[in-house]
Write a protein that holds these residues in place. Structure first.
Motif, short mmCIF file in Angstrom:
data_model
loop_
_atom_site.label_atom_id
_atom_site.label_comp_id
_atom_site.label_asym_id
_atom_site.label_seq_id
_atom_site.Cartn_x
_atom_site.Cartn_y
_atom_site.Cartn_z
N THR A 92 -0.18 3.95 -1.21
CA THR A 92 -0.64 2.59 -0.94
C THR A 92 -0.88 1.92 -2.29
OG1 THR A 92 -2.26 1.26 0.25
CG2 THR A 92 -3.08 3.23 -0.84
N SER A 93 -1.40 0.73 -2.26
CA SER A 93 -1.72 0.02 -3.50
C SER A 93 -3.11 -0.60 -3.38
CB SER A 93 -0.69 -1.07 -3.80
OG SER A 93 -0.58 -1.98 -2.72
N THR A 130 -1.96 7.22 -4.44
CA THR A 130 -1.60 8.24 -3.45
C THR A 130 -2.85 8.66 -2.71
OG1 THR A 130 0.17 9.04 -4.89
CG2 THR A 130 -0.51 10.47 -3.09
#
Length: 210
Positions: A12-13, A25
């Motif tokens: 994800t970010s 991660t």
């Protein structure tokens, strides 16, 4: 404890306080159970064996069932040993103890992650070693763009040297990534968020070390 076993969930970010976007991660770390203690007097070294991820009893051998029964826990799929030479840490470990993600890591620290890289199968030299090929087609050549080229001389040495970079199976290796920063720890969900990429596919086992 110096480490824990986890499972890669995905990526994800997240945005930091300065508005910068970070690729992260997500890893489900534990809870793990201490299923064996290696001692210098018996085994010649000092280590803690952690076990993770429940497994059905019908798929577990009787010898392993007895091994887990000594720690008063259910059968587990993954077992990893962590060397423990720090006496202060060793005194706090007990057989059957449950180790959670918040017991090992805190936000902001840098850790190492070990995983098994994705298997790519049999690959050529361009994908496996980053060869550039011969460039463009010229003078009638039509099938040399991704070829390895020469691999050795003729009469001497009359063989190919060991270690020559050639085509072969790629991936599926043990890979260690160092100095990944812990962005977040979510104890209620047993999740840890790391800044950076972790080797392996989703749902693959990883080892998190200090």
């Amino acid at each position: 404890m110096i480490g824990i076993i986890g499972k890669k969930i995905g990526m994800t970010s997240l945005y930091d306080g300065k508005g910068h976007k970070k690729a992260c991660t997500i890893i489900q770390g534990g809870p793990c159970v201490v299923t064996q203690l290696r001692t210098k007097s018996i085994d010649g070294y000092q280590a803690v064996q952690l076990s993770y991820d429940d497994k059905k009893e019908k798929n577990t051998s009787k010898s392993l069932m007895g091994h887990f029964a000594k720690a008063s826990t259910t059968p587990k799929r993954k077992q990893v040993e962590f060397r423990c030479d720090d006496e202060a840490v060793w005194q706090q470990v007990a057989l059957g103890q449950v180790v959670r993600i918040e017991d090992v890591f805190v936000e902001g620290q840098f850790i190492d992650v070990v995983g098994t890289s994705k298997g790519k199968g049999f690959q050529g030299v361009v994908k496996r070693h980053g060869f550039s090929g011969v460039g463009s087609r010229s003078h009638g050549q039509h099938n040399r763009e991704r070829a390895p080229g020469s691999v050795g001389a003729a009469s001497f040495p009359s063989r190919v040297f060991k270690g020559m970079r050639m085509a072969g199976r790629t991936g599926g290796n043990r890979v260690k990534v160092t100095n990944l920063q812990v962005v977040k720890v979510l104890p209620e969900k047993n999740l840890i968020v790391l800044h950076g990429a972790v080797p392996g596919a989703n749902n693959g086992y990883v080892i998190l070390e200090k």
